[in-house]
Each structure stands twice: as structure tokens, then as C-alpha cells.
Write a protein that holds these residues in place. Structure first.
Motif, short mmCIF file in Angstrom:
data_model
loop_
_atom_site.label_atom_id
_atom_site.label_comp_id
_atom_site.label_asym_id
_atom_site.label_seq_id
_atom_site.Cartn_x
_atom_site.Cartn_y
_atom_site.Cartn_z
N LEU A 136 -43.57 0.93 -36.15
CA LEU A 136 -43.91 2.30 -36.50
C LEU A 136 -42.85 2.86 -37.44
N VAL A 137 -43.30 3.65 -38.42
CA VAL A 137 -42.38 4.22 -39.42
C VAL A 137 -42.46 5.75 -39.33
N TYR A 138 -41.27 6.37 -39.23
CA TYR A 138 -41.15 7.82 -39.14
C TYR A 138 -40.21 8.31 -40.24
N VAL A 139 -40.46 9.55 -40.71
CA VAL A 139 -39.58 10.18 -41.70
C VAL A 139 -39.11 11.52 -41.14
N GLY A 140 -37.78 11.76 -41.18
CA GLY A 140 -37.23 13.01 -40.70
C GLY A 140 -37.57 14.17 -41.61
N ASP A 141 -38.11 15.26 -41.03
CA ASP A 141 -38.44 16.43 -41.84
C ASP A 141 -37.19 17.26 -42.10
N ALA A 142 -37.35 18.49 -42.62
CA ALA A 142 -36.21 19.32 -43.00
C ALA A 142 -35.30 19.63 -41.83
N ASP A 143 -35.85 19.60 -40.62
CA ASP A 143 -35.05 19.85 -39.42
C ASP A 143 -34.52 18.55 -38.79
N GLY A 144 -34.88 17.41 -39.37
CA GLY A 144 -34.49 16.12 -38.82
C GLY A 144 -35.48 15.55 -37.84
N LEU A 235 -29.83 10.75 -33.15
CA LEU A 235 -30.59 9.87 -34.04
C LEU A 235 -31.22 10.62 -35.21
N LEU A 236 -31.22 11.94 -35.14
CA LEU A 236 -32.04 12.73 -36.06
C LEU A 236 -31.24 13.25 -37.25
N HIS A 237 -31.89 13.22 -38.41
CA HIS A 237 -31.28 13.72 -39.64
C HIS A 237 -32.39 13.92 -40.67
N PRO A 238 -32.35 15.01 -41.45
CA PRO A 238 -33.38 15.21 -42.47
C PRO A 238 -33.46 14.03 -43.44
N GLY A 239 -34.67 13.54 -43.67
CA GLY A 239 -34.88 12.46 -44.61
C GLY A 239 -34.65 11.06 -44.07
N ARG A 240 -34.09 10.95 -42.88
CA ARG A 240 -33.84 9.62 -42.32
C ARG A 240 -35.17 8.94 -42.01
N VAL A 241 -35.28 7.66 -42.36
CA VAL A 241 -36.48 6.88 -42.07
C VAL A 241 -36.19 5.98 -40.87
N HIS A 242 -37.04 6.05 -39.86
CA HIS A 242 -36.89 5.26 -38.64
C HIS A 242 -37.94 4.15 -38.63
N TYR A 243 -37.50 2.95 -38.32
CA TYR A 243 -38.39 1.79 -38.15
C TYR A 243 -38.29 1.38 -36.68
#
Length: 283
Positions: A136-144, A235-243
Motif C-alpha cells: 500500500l502507498v500513502y502520501v502525507g498531506d499538509a498536516d503529515g 512517522l508522519l511528515h508532510p509529503g512523506r511517502v509510505h510504502y
């Protein structure tokens, strides 16, 4: 279902929408494009995303003439976090299984390797095995906050021998490269995935076996395990992509096979037309 990919052709970046089995690809210029940001902005509106990505002049090229990238991989590998869960499948979880499976960290974005690239394992690896998985691929929004973007498929190469020797060493066992398909499927995670693995040694098939994965094969509700993981602020940060690798069915190791340096592993996710092939390099 819409399938998105990034590739380079003659040194230039492109984005495309197509099928993993297409022999000819339609590419659109992607210079300066923030693809994770575009996917995040579109949300679930795939039509809007398609319009945004296909505004440039297209080129038609053979699939063999392009170099693919992991889906949504940021230009800085440090902006991507790769991890996953172990013993998630019904065939591995017993009545004493915890209410949340163990999570592991594999590395940053540079551990992701598309088909054809070598997968590296430590020279001290004890017993290495492939693991065919949904990613699964996730992208952090402006709030992370991670927002689900889509799914792909991967090989969570693991030093299972180190973990079996000492189950407290899961964190070390997982520090191997990870195979990943370049195709991002813009839909809900698949319920049922079947395929087969072939491991070649010196050009001959040394082991073959089938696997079953997908959300119906999981012992845990998918929403529960992912929402818990992605609630940790560290683990959270704006723009970070999680795999997030979701775990695997039984592998070649469970069938008594021992992998060796320079073996070539092919995982065919037959239900989705995706195949990953990697040589495995020790040290």
C-alpha cells in the motif's frame, strides 16, 4: 481500473497510464511534476488526475525502451519510508496471535528496486527468502496525515534465518532491499491475488511454488492494522511517502529451499499481470 506509472525515456521524465502487460506505452512529459502532490490533490477523483497528467504532448514508445521508477518515489529517497507487517496471513497466524501484528522498518526510498535491479542482502545473512506481497502507498498531506494513494506489488526479501535464530532480531532480518513494481493501481486494495515464484540458479529453475495473498488472506482487518500504524506522530511528515508491505503467504524457505548468492527470483502476480525479477546479491 486506472494504473499509473513513472518512467524515463532518453533521459527525460515521463508519466503514463496503462496496463502492466502493455508492449507499447503512451508517455506524457513530467519535467517539474510533483506526482505525489498531484495524486494527493486529486484524492479519489481519478478523472481529474488523468486530465492533469495527460495535458502534455504524448509520445508512443516500446515498453522495453523505458526505465521505470518505484511508484510515487520522491526525488529525495529520505522522504520515503518503507516498512510492513509480519505474520499477517491466516496461514501464519494462530490462536495466540497478538491483536496487532509486528511492524518492521526496511529502510528509506533507496531500498526499493524495480524489476531487473539487484536486491542486496547483508553478507552475514543466515537464510534469505522471498516474500510476495501487496504494497500500500500513502502520501502525507499538509498536516503529515498519510492519505491512501493506491497499491502495487513487491518482494519483501527477508533474512528469515536470522529471525528464526533469535525472534528479537526481526529488525535486522528485514534490513534487505525490497522489490517493487512500478505500477500504482488507483483503487481499493485487492481482496484476492494469486501467483507463483520461480527461483533460478545458474540459469535453471531451482525452486517453484504458488502463493495466495490479498486482503481476504489476512488474519487481521486491514483498516485496523494500517490505521494504528499511521497514527504514530513520529512517522508522519508532510509529503512523506509510505510504502507498507502487508505480509506474505508461505515462501520457498517454508518449503525447505535455501537461497544462494546470485540466485534469480521471479514473482508473477498472475491475477494482475505484474511480474518482478531480481538477482539476489550477498554483501
Amino acid at each position: 481500473m486506472t494504473v499509473l506509472f513513472e518512467a524515463s525515456h532518453r533521459g527525460e521524465p515521463y508519466v503514463g497510464l496503462g496496463d502492466p502487460e502493455d508492449a507499447e506505452l503512451t508517455l506524457y512529459p513530467a519535467a517539474g511534476l510533483d506526482l505525489p502532490g498531484a495524486v494527493l490533490a486529486a484524492g479519489s477523483d481519478t478523472e481529474a488526475l488523468t486530465r492533469a497528467l495527460t495535458a502534455g504532448r504524448p509520445v508512443e514508445v516500446p515498453a522495453l525502451d523505458v526505465s521505470f521508477r518505484p511508484p510515487l518515489l520522491p526525488r529525495s529517497p529520505g522522504d520515503a519510508l518503507v516498512g510492513g507487517f509480519m505474520a499477517t496471513h491466516n496461514v501464519k497466524a494462530d490462536s495466540g496471535a497478538p491483536d496487532q501484528p509486528n511492524w518492521f522498518f526496511k529502510g528509506l526510498g533507496d531500498v526499493l528496486k524495480v524489476s531487473g535491479e539487484p536486491l542486496r542482502v547483508p553478507g552475514s545473512a543466515v537464510a534469505v527468502t522471498e516474500e510476495a506481497e501487496v504494497v500500500l502507498v500513502y502520501v502525507g498531506d499538509a498536516d503529515g496525515t498519510p492519505r491512501y494513494a493506491g497499491y502495487t506489488f513487491g518482494n519483501d526479501l527477508t533474512d528469515i534465518g536470522r529471525f528464526r535464530r533469535h525472534n528479537g532480531h526481526l529488525s535486522y532480518a528485514k534490513l534487505c532491499d525490497a522489490g517493487i513494481a512500478p505500477w500504482l493501481f488507483l483503487g481499493t486494495p485487492p481482496t484476492h491475488v494469486t501467483g507463483h515464484v520461480t527461483i533460478e540458479r545458474d540459469g535453471d529453475a531451482a525452486w517453484q511454488g504458488a502463493f495466495v495473498t490479498g486482503t481476504k488472506a489476512l488474519h487481521y482487518p486491514l483498516r485496523d492494522i494500517t490505521s494504528r500504524l499511521l497514527s504514530y506522530s513520529s512517522l508522519l511528515h508532510p509529503g512523506r511517502v509510505h510504502y507498507v508491505y502487508l505480509g506474505a503467504d508461505r515462501s520457498s524457505f517454508h518449503h525447505g529451499f535455501t537461497m544462494a548468492d546470485r540466485d534469480r527470483v521471479t514473482i508473477a502476480f498472475a491475477t494482475h499481470g505484474v511480474a518482478l525479477t531480481h538477482p539476489v546479491h550477498w554483501g
